[in-house]
Design a protein around this motif. Structure first.
Motif, PDB file in Angstrom:
ATOM      1  N   ASN A  94      -3.651  -1.833  15.319  1.00  0.00           N
ATOM      2  CA  ASN A  94      -3.810  -0.398  15.119  1.00  0.00           C
ATOM      3  C   ASN A  94      -4.176  -0.165  13.655  1.00  0.00           C
ATOM      4  OD1 ASN A  94      -2.975   2.353  14.346  1.00  0.00           O
ATOM      5  ND2 ASN A  94      -2.279   2.503  16.480  1.00  0.00           N
ATOM      6  N   ARG A  97      -1.952   2.365  11.641  1.00  0.00           N
ATOM      7  CA  ARG A  97      -0.599   1.856  11.418  1.00  0.00           C
ATOM      8  C   ARG A  97      -0.599   0.740  10.377  1.00  0.00           C
ATOM      9  NH1 ARG A  97       1.987  -0.235  16.725  1.00  0.00           N
ATOM     10  NH2 ARG A  97       1.837   1.991  17.203  1.00  0.00           N
ATOM     11  N   TRP A 100      -1.039   2.021   6.808  1.00  0.00           N
ATOM     12  CA  TRP A 100       0.210   2.571   6.259  1.00  0.00           C
ATOM     13  C   TRP A 100       1.146   1.450   5.829  1.00  0.00           C
ATOM     14  CZ3 TRP A 100       5.319   2.200   7.836  1.00  0.00           C
ATOM     15  CH2 TRP A 100       6.205   3.069   7.205  1.00  0.00           C
ATOM     16  N   ARG A 101       1.207   0.364   6.619  1.00  0.00           N
ATOM     17  CA  ARG A 101       2.102  -0.746   6.300  1.00  0.00           C
ATOM     18  C   ARG A 101       1.686  -1.452   5.010  1.00  0.00           C
ATOM     19  NH1 ARG A 101       3.058  -3.656  12.267  1.00  0.00           N
ATOM     20  NH2 ARG A 101       4.157  -1.876  13.210  1.00  0.00           N
TER      21      ARG A 101
END
Length: 566
Positions: A94, A97, A100-101
């Protein structure tokens, strides 16, 4: 050897790329699809994206979380590198996602995202070296952890990634272990408890195979995995001299000296580094642990039994005895071309037992030059590392000599009985405390009536002195180990350093001294000469710096605030 320590630019290897993070103790890495990194040294690992396996354990990808780090330790002088492999996965990452990580960890987010393709993995490494590893590094220098000549990229003072493939015999090993795992998984799927025993000569990879099996069976929702360690010489999670049973609750990705458990739950002190000192007694202790496993195991649980590398003569008879008692449904027997190899009555019995499986794995060291496989530490040195790893957390600084500055527990004579292994010879009562002073001992407990203890008396028949338990087959439940820092005859106190959990210490009523199980001399020789508290007289032996005579009362008074009574 190239280094990235302290640098702010990314570095590339044939298998992927490493990136700096906001925190200097972290590093992000992109591992390409179906590739692998090979590391020497110590570090912690978690996976942010992708499918990754390390020594049988499959990492679950998740957002950054300090609690998700798994410690890994693969010292250069103790074995091959640890391999971190990206494995095929049907899941597509993703993008939002993953962005952001990564961005909460590194300023290189856009570069990292541009290079990632489906099937790649994103790793997060942490270089917070445990005190045991730091103390070992101070003893052996960094060569213990990382090679000085191999082509590698230095990530930290005790961690590097190899630039060239390290030779291995993993293909045949993985096939044999896959057969073991297939057998165990079939029984587990039917909620049937299973037992696999691992046999083979010294240095054939029994412990490595046992860890691989344990790691492969871990996973959320799976039945528990237990480990019965019958190798009293080179134990897995405790100093030598014990047989132990423990539940595997986290992946076993390090060498034993970095994975020492401070408090032992199901362990018996045998008192020697070889079962040859008492085959019958050692067999009885292992049997008690097996009975314990049967009493608490859930349906589908797996027990892994690791055995010593003594496979000939009486050693084969010892293994035969264990097989007859435990009746494993799978025997993983490691065979080498030049031997010695195990081929005893126990194996023949299993081959004729319906439902039991015997897997003979032929192990050959990879053909490499002697300089590229420097696994030169002797068994005695490895045992010393186990004790070092156990006691190192007590050192106030990453120096073994600082152990003398740790605060000890004060233990009254009246609470303790002493057991000396018969291999130490006859010790007169007048010399007993001298033997115990500055000694490494097992902290044990006995139940006087229930265990039918015989031969109990007091030193010099004085009830104010410690008791003595005599006999060769005393069952000693071991909760851990300690170092008798000093003995005060005036106050009738032992002063003991131990990492055992304080709430467990009231159970201890026996100090047991084994054979060839001693605190490494480096704990004494690295100490800067200084007066030590709690000492009666100067001792001119090699450990004199640890317990020089008290010259000033004020030193004693200052020390009083540091000691703890139990």
């Amino acid at each position: 050897m190239r280094s990235v320590a302290g640098e702010q630019s990314s570095k590339e290897t044939p298998s992927g790329r490493f990136f700096p993070c906001h925190r200097p103790d972290l590093s992000l890495a992109v591992l390409k699809r179906d590739q692998r990194f090979q590391f020497f040294g110590a570090f912690d690992l978690q996976v942010l994206c992708g499918s990754v396996k390390v020594r049988g354990y499959k990492f679950e990808a998740a957002a950054y979380n300090e609690k998700k780090f798994v410690p890994i330790c693969a010292p250069y002088l103790l074995g091959p590198p640890v391999t971190v492999s990206s494995t095929p996965s049907e899941n597509h990452f993703n993008f939002g996602r993953l962005k952001w990580r990564i961005q909460e960890l590194s300023a290189e987010t856009s570069i990292i995202l541009d290079m990632i393709r489906d099937g790649d993995a994103v790793l997060l490494l942490k270089f917070l070296v445990p005190k045991a590893a730091l103390c070992a590094r101070n003893l052996y220098d960094t060569v213990l952890f990382v090679p000085s000549t191999s082509a590698s990229l230095t990530l930290d003072s005790v961690c590097c990634v190899l630039l060239n493939e390290w030779p291995s015999s993993s293909s045949s090993t993985n096939k044999s272990l896959a057969a073991v795992l297939s057998h165990l998984q079939k029984k587990r799927s039917k909620d049937i408890t299973s037992v696999v025993m691992i046999t083979g000569g010294k240095g054939t990879g029994k412990s490595t195979s046992a860890r691989y099996i344990a790691n492969s069976l871990l996973g959320e929702g799976n039945a528990p995995v237990y480990f019965l360690d019958a190798d009293v010489g080179q134990s897995e999670v405790n100093p030598p001299g014990c047989v132990s049973l423990f539940r595997v609750e986290s992946p076993m990705l390090g060498v034993p000296f970095c994975n020492q458990r401070r408090t032992l739950t199901h362990s018996f002190f045998f008192g020697d580094v070889s079962p040859s000192a008492g085959i019958e007694h050692c067999s009885r202790l292992v049997t008690k642990l097996y009975e314990r496993f049967k009493s608490e195991a859930f349906p589908g649980s797996v027990l892994i039994v690791n055995t010593p590398g003594w496979v000939e003569g009486d050693g084969a008879k010892f293994l035969d005895r264990l097989i007859s008692v435990i009746s494993p449904d799978c025997l993983f027997n490691i065979i080498t071309k030049d031997g010695p190899n195990y081929r005893g009555e126990g194996m023949e019995m299993l081959e004729e037992t319906e439902g039991a499986v015997v897997i003979n794995h032929f192990f050959n060291l990879p053909a490499t030059s002697a300089t590229s496989v420097p696994f030169t530490l002797t068994p005695a040195a490895i045992r010393n590392l186990l004790i070092l790893g156990y006691m190192a957390p007590l050192c106030p600084t990453p120096s073994l000599g600082s152990l003398g500055d740790a605060a000890p527990y004060a233990v009254p004579f009246g609470r303790i009985a002493v057991n000396l292994n018969p291999g130490l010879g006859s010790v007169p009562d007048t010399h007993l405390l001298a033997v115990l002073n500055c000694a490494f001992v097992a902290l044990c407990s006995v139940r006087w009536e229930e265990d039918h203890i015989k031969g109990r008396r007091h030193v010099l028949n004085d009830e104010d002195m410690p008791g003595i338990i005599e006999g060769e087959d005393v069952v000693l439940r071991c909760v851990g180990f300690g170092f008798i820092r000093a003995i005060d005859l005036n106050e009738r106190l032992f002063y003991v350093l131990t990492p055992v959990a304080e709430e467990v210490l009231p159970e201890v009523n026996v100090f047991a001294k084994g054979v060839n199980i001693d605190l490494p001399s480096v704990f004494f020789t690295q100490r800067i000469s200084a007066e030590a508290p709690y000492v009666l007289a100067d001792n001119k032996g090699p450990a004199s710096d640890m317990y020089s005579e008290l010259a000033l009362i004020s030193c004693h008074k200052r020390a009083q605030s540091n000691r703890r009574r139990i």
